[in-house]
Motif scaffolding. Structure first.
Motif, PDB file in Angstrom:
ATOM      1  N   LYS A   1      -6.585   0.194  34.535  1.00 35.60           N
ATOM      2  CA  LYS A   1      -8.202  -0.088  34.509  1.00 35.60           C
ATOM      3  C   LYS A   1      -9.052   0.403  35.364  1.00 35.60           C
TER       4      LYS A   1
ATOM      5  N   THR B   1     -18.867   1.224  32.124  1.00 35.03           N
ATOM      6  CA  THR B   1     -18.899  -0.007  31.410  1.00 35.03           C
ATOM      7  C   THR B   1     -18.274   0.457  29.899  1.00 35.03           C
ATOM      8  N   LYS B   2     -17.830  -0.490  29.351  1.00 33.58           N
ATOM      9  CA  LYS B   2     -17.420  -0.242  27.840  1.00 33.58           C
ATOM     10  C   LYS B   2     -18.493   0.310  27.053  1.00 33.58           C
TER      11      LYS B   2
ATOM     12  N   LEU C   1     -18.316   4.034  27.542  1.00 32.62           N
ATOM     13  CA  LEU C   1     -17.110   4.509  26.783  1.00 32.62           C
ATOM     14  C   LEU C   1     -17.614   4.994  25.340  1.00 32.62           C
TER      15      LEU C   1
ATOM     16  N   PHE D   1      -9.870   3.763  34.144  1.00 33.22           N
ATOM     17  CA  PHE D   1     -11.020   3.657  33.155  1.00 33.22           C
ATOM     18  C   PHE D   1     -12.414   3.295  33.814  1.00 33.22           C
TER      19      PHE D   1
ATOM     20  N   CYS E   1      -6.814   0.813  27.556  1.00 30.63           N
ATOM     21  CA  CYS E   1      -6.005   1.536  28.719  1.00 30.63           C
ATOM     22  C   CYS E   1      -4.469   1.379  28.272  1.00 30.63           C
TER      23      CYS E   1
ATOM     24  N   SER F   1     -10.802  -4.140  23.269  1.00 31.97           N
ATOM     25  CA  SER F   1     -11.155  -4.495  24.682  1.00 31.97           C
ATOM     26  C   SER F   1     -10.723  -3.341  25.385  1.00 31.97           C
ATOM     27  N   VAL F   2     -11.198  -3.412  26.924  1.00 32.52           N
ATOM     28  CA  VAL F   2     -10.875  -2.234  27.693  1.00 32.52           C
ATOM     29  C   VAL F   2      -9.275  -2.217  27.909  1.00 32.52           C
TER      30      VAL F   2
ATOM     31  N   ALA G   1      -9.687   5.226  22.563  1.00 32.09           N
ATOM     32  CA  ALA G   1     -10.642   4.668  22.217  1.00 32.09           C
ATOM     33  C   ALA G   1     -10.971   4.898  20.714  1.00 32.09           C
TER      34      ALA G   1
END
Length: 211
Positions: free
Chosen positions: A47, A56-57, A60, A50, A40, A35-36, A22
């Motif tokens: 995912k 949630t994003k 993160l 994750f 990943c 994006s997630v 990230a």
């Protein structure tokens, strides 16, 4: 803040791999565009993994800002600018060090939390708070040396050590924005040269060769 110490987590440490993926992907693409799936893929995790670690994003985003603060704090604590005996020399050495580490691709030297907070300050108070804690926390590490230098040299004025410490970060973060706008890291180095000159003026340090 710029580049943190690179880590080589064990392959089983999925959370750290996600945080480092990230960190690098957001600095390259921005928070909204990351994006997630991107994270990943870069971390080489599923995912499911994750969402096991982050609900949630945005969760993160908070965690990676905190991770950034932790890793950069260790990086700067070990940096050579802390070595001089004179506090003003340490402040000027800090600025010189920030300039010296501006080598490489923009995404590798610019600040994660500065990048994120510009995007999300209005839409994610939690991420904004985490980014602010990182930026203001780093600024606070300079306050003691600035205050000591001000006292040692009998400097008076309507500015405080805390305000000058924050101003260093204003210049640094603005320098990153200019470097991105011009696609030229030299613009950031130029701004740091001006910051050093400004600090010297505040502390009445003569130019080289002057008495």
């Amino acid at each position: 803040m710029p580049r943190p110490t690179k880590h080589a987590p064990e392959r089983g440490d999925a959370r750290t791999r996600l945080l480092e993926a990230a960190r690098d992907t957001i600095r390259a693409k921005g928070f909204a565009a990351t994006s997630v799936d991107d994270i990943c893929r870069a971390a080489e995790v599923t995912k499911g993994s994750f969402f096991h670690h982050f609900k949630t994003k945005d969760a993160l985003g908070v965690a990676v800002a905190e991770y950034w603060a932790e890793t950069t704090s260790a990086f700067f604590a070990a940096a050579p600018y802390n070595a001089p005996d004179d506090p003003l020399d340490r402040v000027l050495a800090y600025v010189a060090f920030r300039k010296a580490i501006l080598e490489g691709a923009l995404a590798e030297v610019t600040c994660l939390v500065g990048t994120m907070v510009q995007e999300v300050y209005a839409m994610s108070p939690a991420i904004r708070t985490a980014c602010g804690a990182s930026i203001f926390g780093h600024a606070a590490t300079l306050e003691g040396d600035i205050a000591a230098a001000k006292k040692d040299r009998g400097i008076t004025g309507d500015w405080s050590a805390a305000s000058l410490a924050r101003h260093t970060q204003t210049v640094i973060q603005g320098a990153f924005v200019l470097a991105k706008a011009g696609n030229d890291i030299g613009l950031a180095r130029e701004s740091l040269d001006h910051l050093a000159r400004y600090i010297r003026l505040l502390f009445n340090i003569p130019k080289d060769g002057e008495m």
